[in-house]
Motif scaffolding. Structure first.
Motif, PDB file in Angstrom:
ATOM      1  N   CYS A 135      36.749  38.928  41.714  1.00  0.00           N
ATOM      2  CA  CYS A 135      36.646  38.148  40.398  1.00  0.00           C
ATOM      3  C   CYS A 135      35.746  38.968  39.455  1.00  0.00           C
ATOM      4  CB  CYS A 135      36.103  37.062  40.653  1.00  0.00           C
ATOM      5  SG  CYS A 135      37.214  35.814  41.169  1.00  0.00           S
ATOM      6  N   GLN A 136      34.502  39.457  39.958  1.00  0.00           N
ATOM      7  CA  GLN A 136      33.724  40.352  39.094  1.00  0.00           C
ATOM      8  C   GLN A 136      34.207  41.686  38.417  1.00  0.00           C
ATOM      9  OE1 GLN A 136      30.267  39.572  38.290  1.00  0.00           O
ATOM     10  NE2 GLN A 136      31.419  37.525  38.701  1.00  0.00           N
ATOM     11  N   ARG A 137      34.958  42.120  39.235  1.00  0.00           N
ATOM     12  CA  ARG A 137      35.929  43.330  38.667  1.00  0.00           C
ATOM     13  C   ARG A 137      37.165  43.136  38.066  1.00  0.00           C
ATOM     14  NH1 ARG A 137      36.637  44.238  44.655  1.00  0.00           N
ATOM     15  NH2 ARG A 137      38.731  44.408  45.082  1.00  0.00           N
ATOM     16  N   GLY A 138      37.314  41.862  37.457  1.00  0.00           N
ATOM     17  CA  GLY A 138      38.371  41.551  36.827  1.00  0.00           C
ATOM     18  C   GLY A 138      39.693  41.614  37.710  1.00  0.00           C
ATOM     19  N   ALA A 139      39.770  41.342  38.742  1.00  0.00           N
ATOM     20  CA  ALA A 139      40.994  41.058  39.877  1.00  0.00           C
ATOM     21  C   ALA A 139      40.812  39.786  40.457  1.00  0.00           C
ATOM     22  CB  ALA A 139      40.822  42.214  40.737  1.00  0.00           C
ATOM     23  N   GLU A 140      40.739  38.636  39.725  1.00  0.00           N
ATOM     24  CA  GLU A 140      40.604  37.421  40.095  1.00  0.00           C
ATOM     25  C   GLU A 140      42.013  36.889  40.785  1.00  0.00           C
ATOM     26  OE1 GLU A 140      41.943  36.539  35.901  1.00  0.00           O
ATOM     27  OE2 GLU A 140      40.676  38.116  37.013  1.00  0.00           O
ATOM     28  N   ASN A 141      43.074  37.599  40.680  1.00  0.00           N
ATOM     29  CA  ASN A 141      44.289  37.362  41.575  1.00  0.00           C
ATOM     30  C   ASN A 141      44.142  37.629  43.084  1.00  0.00           C
ATOM     31  OD1 ASN A 141      44.077  40.073  40.780  1.00  0.00           O
ATOM     32  ND2 ASN A 141      46.214  40.405  41.381  1.00  0.00           N
ATOM     33  N   LEU A 142      42.865  38.340  43.174  1.00  0.00           N
ATOM     34  CA  LEU A 142      42.889  38.758  44.655  1.00  0.00           C
ATOM     35  C   LEU A 142      41.423  37.936  45.279  1.00  0.00           C
ATOM     36  CD1 LEU A 142      43.088  42.587  44.555  1.00  0.00           C
ATOM     37  CD2 LEU A 142      44.714  40.983  44.943  1.00  0.00           C
ATOM     38  N   CYS A 143      41.026  36.864  44.387  1.00  0.00           N
ATOM     39  CA  CYS A 143      39.875  36.226  44.792  1.00  0.00           C
ATOM     40  C   CYS A 143      40.387  35.440  46.255  1.00  0.00           C
ATOM     41  CB  CYS A 143      39.783  34.973  43.828  1.00  0.00           C
ATOM     42  SG  CYS A 143      38.353  33.636  44.186  1.00  0.00           S
ATOM     43  N   ARG A 144      39.368  35.524  46.969  1.00  0.00           N
ATOM     44  CA  ARG A 144      39.505  35.305  48.391  1.00  0.00           C
ATOM     45  C   ARG A 144      39.420  33.450  48.361  1.00  0.00           C
ATOM     46  NH1 ARG A 144      42.117  38.932  51.253  1.00  0.00           N
ATOM     47  NH2 ARG A 144      41.107  40.787  51.398  1.00  0.00           N
ATOM     48  N   GLN A 145      39.002  32.720  47.339  1.00  0.00           N
ATOM     49  CA  GLN A 145      39.043  31.379  47.222  1.00  0.00           C
ATOM     50  C   GLN A 145      40.230  30.872  46.287  1.00  0.00           C
ATOM     51  OE1 GLN A 145      35.242  29.534  46.975  1.00  0.00           O
ATOM     52  NE2 GLN A 145      34.281  31.587  47.142  1.00  0.00           N
ATOM     53  N   MET A 146      41.258  31.738  45.805  1.00  0.00           N
ATOM     54  CA  MET A 146      42.321  31.609  45.012  1.00  0.00           C
ATOM     55  C   MET A 146      42.779  30.384  45.512  1.00  0.00           C
ATOM     56  SD  MET A 146      43.940  32.312  42.268  1.00  0.00           S
ATOM     57  CE  MET A 146      43.413  33.628  41.571  1.00  0.00           C
ATOM     58  N   GLN A 147      43.173  29.566  44.447  1.00  0.00           N
ATOM     59  CA  GLN A 147      43.883  28.218  44.735  1.00  0.00           C
ATOM     60  C   GLN A 147      45.298  28.468  43.707  1.00  0.00           C
ATOM     61  OE1 GLN A 147      43.293  25.351  47.192  1.00  0.00           O
ATOM     62  NE2 GLN A 147      42.423  27.277  47.950  1.00  0.00           N
ATOM     63  N   ILE A 148      46.426  28.545  44.241  1.00  0.00           N
ATOM     64  CA  ILE A 148      47.589  28.919  43.538  1.00  0.00           C
ATOM     65  C   ILE A 148      48.477  27.638  43.432  1.00  0.00           C
ATOM     66  CG2 ILE A 148      49.520  30.174  43.150  1.00  0.00           C
ATOM     67  CD1 ILE A 148      48.545  32.146  45.093  1.00  0.00           C
ATOM     68  N   MET A 149      48.659  27.265  41.835  1.00  0.00           N
ATOM     69  CA  MET A 149      49.644  25.983  41.711  1.00  0.00           C
ATOM     70  C   MET A 149      50.991  26.143  42.378  1.00  0.00           C
ATOM     71  SD  MET A 149      50.580  24.587  37.835  1.00  0.00           S
ATOM     72  CE  MET A 149      51.034  26.011  37.313  1.00  0.00           C
ATOM     73  N   GLY A 150      51.300  25.193  42.903  1.00  0.00           N
ATOM     74  CA  GLY A 150      52.612  25.175  43.713  1.00  0.00           C
ATOM     75  C   GLY A 150      52.471  25.749  45.037  1.00  0.00           C
ATOM     76  N   PHE A 151      51.333  26.198  45.482  1.00  0.00           N
ATOM     77  CA  PHE A 151      51.217  26.699  46.857  1.00  0.00           C
ATOM     78  C   PHE A 151      50.093  25.815  47.547  1.00  0.00           C
ATOM     79  CE2 PHE A 151      52.984  30.229  44.508  1.00  0.00           C
ATOM     80  CZ  PHE A 151      53.680  31.061  45.662  1.00  0.00           C
ATOM     81  N   HIS A 152      48.712  25.789  47.053  1.00  0.00           N
ATOM     82  CA  HIS A 152      47.758  25.256  47.579  1.00  0.00           C
ATOM     83  C   HIS A 152      47.447  23.974  46.887  1.00  0.00           C
ATOM     84  CE1 HIS A 152      46.756  29.644  47.818  1.00  0.00           C
ATOM     85  NE2 HIS A 152      46.338  29.442  49.348  1.00  0.00           N
ATOM     86  N   ARG A 153      47.934  23.944  45.621  1.00  0.00           N
ATOM     87  CA  ARG A 153      47.922  22.438  44.835  1.00  0.00           C
ATOM     88  C   ARG A 153      49.259  22.237  43.993  1.00  0.00           C
ATOM     89  NH1 ARG A 153      46.304  23.954  39.373  1.00  0.00           N
ATOM     90  NH2 ARG A 153      46.051  26.328  39.155  1.00  0.00           N
ATOM     91  N   ASP A 154      49.494  21.158  43.630  1.00  0.00           N
ATOM     92  CA  ASP A 154      50.591  20.474  43.226  1.00  0.00           C
ATOM     93  C   ASP A 154      50.937  21.401  42.069  1.00  0.00           C
ATOM     94  OD1 ASP A 154      51.317  19.012  45.335  1.00  0.00           O
ATOM     95  OD2 ASP A 154      50.504  17.260  44.438  1.00  0.00           O
ATOM     96  N   GLY A 155      52.392  21.866  41.742  1.00  0.00           N
ATOM     97  CA  GLY A 155      52.881  22.621  40.602  1.00  0.00           C
ATOM     98  C   GLY A 155      53.941  21.642  39.561  1.00  0.00           C
ATOM     99  N   GLY A 156      54.862  22.360  39.020  1.00  0.00           N
ATOM    100  CA  GLY A 156      55.407  21.832  37.920  1.00  0.00           C
ATOM    101  C   GLY A 156      56.820  21.414  38.086  1.00  0.00           C
ATOM    102  N   PHE A 157      57.073  21.188  39.424  1.00  0.00           N
ATOM    103  CA  PHE A 157      58.455  20.484  39.570  1.00  0.00           C
ATOM    104  C   PHE A 157      58.125  18.881  39.318  1.00  0.00           C
ATOM    105  CE2 PHE A 157      60.602  24.223  42.373  1.00  0.00           C
ATOM    106  CZ  PHE A 157      60.602  24.928  41.432  1.00  0.00           C
ATOM    107  N   ALA A 158      57.986  18.579  38.612  1.00  0.00           N
ATOM    108  CA  ALA A 158      57.340  17.208  38.288  1.00  0.00           C
ATOM    109  C   ALA A 158      57.602  16.882  36.904  1.00  0.00           C
ATOM    110  CB  ALA A 158      56.177  16.812  38.936  1.00  0.00           C
ATOM    111  N   GLU A 159      57.387  15.681  36.492  1.00  0.00           N
ATOM    112  CA  GLU A 159      57.332  15.238  35.244  1.00  0.00           C
ATOM    113  C   GLU A 159      55.841  15.498  34.511  1.00  0.00           C
ATOM    114  OE1 GLU A 159      60.370  11.444  34.883  1.00  0.00           O
ATOM    115  OE2 GLU A 159      58.491  10.973  35.740  1.00  0.00           O
ATOM    116  N   GLN A 160      54.802  15.444  35.397  1.00  0.00           N
ATOM    117  CA  GLN A 160      53.622  15.896  35.063  1.00  0.00           C
ATOM    118  C   GLN A 160      52.715  16.501  36.049  1.00  0.00           C
ATOM    119  OE1 GLN A 160      53.293  11.598  34.650  1.00  0.00           O
ATOM    120  NE2 GLN A 160      52.191  11.724  32.536  1.00  0.00           N
TER     121      GLN A 160
END
Length: 321
Positions: A95-120
């Motif tokens: 994260c500090q070097r601008g590569a937050e996509n490689l954050c070891r604590q990354m939580q991705i919508m649709g993978f780790h938390r609920d995503g957009g195949f829903a009304e809300q």
């Protein structure tokens, strides 16, 4: 709210769940449109390394803010937003070097938390990017796949007047080619599928020449081998598409890399800033996207939509609640 929920690999259900309640740093979004990609196909049909079940999939999401949490200050109800799918820690070395996509604590919508195949869907303020007023939802939803392509082009390290070969002329390959051309890069697209390559003036086989960079946007180890064979001295191969575990081992001539000073670099996902850049490209018209939409379906017809993606019948499939 109505949603699609995956309980086990290979099986999903249409369910009615209580409307999610945003926390103090979150917003509740009324989903307008969700993009479908081969990653969604993989999640539902065969699973994914980062998938935690049960889960509502969908990581390409645009919608209108319905409710803001008490500590949300940058956004307001009624605003259209694109949701960057990641939540990152902000303090680790990546994260500090601008590569937050490689954050070891990354939580991705649709993978780790609920995503957009829903009304809300609920999303943190941290992940939101305001959609320009001139950009309709159907165009703004391309921000996520285009962001991934901008990350790959950044890692390719090439610019105006240089050459790029892109293997694959599907949605990602098309966006890669268009984004590179917008930067003044000479692009050759390679795809054996005439239905796809003809849309962007591609070729069935790689031309007899070398390229400053190559990006493989198709899950084929043969494509990776071809890309290495067409890499110029000091060229860079960007590993954009993953392979199945059984096909992931490819022969590489390390002596050739050594003598020609060539590089291999992985590209996985995107950063929040790529989302800003993607929406800017869409807004100014440098990367056209609306002509890529070939299918529009209700989310509840997900099985049919996944079949279209699996059979490569269209280009971009959009889903609506």
């Amino acid at each position: 709210m109505k949603c699609i929920r995956v309980h086990a690999i290979g099986r999903f259900e249409i369910e009615d769940l209580p409307c999610p309640v945003p926390g103090p740093d979150d917003v509740l979004i009324k989903v307008e449109v969700t993009g479908l990609c081969r990653t969604d196909l993989k999640i539902v049909r065969s699973g994914h390394r980062d998938l935690v079940l049960p889960r509502i999939p969908g990581e390409e999401v645009v919608g209108m803010i319905q409710t803001c949490g008490a500590r949300v200050t940058r956004f307001h109800e009624g605003e259209r937003v694109y949701v960057y799918p990641g939540v990152w820690c902000g303090t680790c070395p990546a994260c500090q070097r601008g590569a937050e996509n490689l954050c070891r604590q990354m939580q991705i919508m649709g993978f780790h938390r609920d995503g957009g195949f829903a009304e809300q869907v609920v999303a943190p303020e941290q992940s939101l990017i305001r959609a320009p007023e001139s950009v309709p939802a159907e165009a703004a939803v391309f921000a996520e796949p285009l962001s991934c392509c901008l990350n790959a082009l950044e890692l390719a390290g090439i610019g105006t007047g240089q050459s790029l070969a892109v293997w694959g002329a599907g949605p990602a390959g098309t966006l890669l080619a268009r984004a590179a051309q917008a930067r003044g890069i000479e692009v050759s697209s390679i795809d054996p599928d005439a239905r796809r390559r003809d849309r962007i003036g591609g070729e069935s086989r790689p031309p007899d020449r070398l390229f400053d960079a190559a990006i493989v946007a198709v899950g084929s180890n043969t494509a990776y081998v071809e890309a290495l064979e067409h890499l110029a001295p000091r060229g860079r191969l960007v590993v954009f598409s993953g392979l199945s575990p059984l096909a992931a081992m490819c022969p590489v001539d390390f002596n050739s890399l050594h003598y020609h000073e060539q590089s291999l670099v992985g590209a996985y996902g995107c950063c929040w800033r790529h989302g800003q850049d993607a929406l800017a490209c869409i807004a100014n018209g440098s990367v056209p996207v609306l002509d890529m939409i070939t299918h529009r379906l209700p989310i509840w017809e997900l099985d049919e939509a996944l079949g279209i993606v699996e059979r490569r019948e269209g280009l971009k499939v959009l889903l609506y609640p």
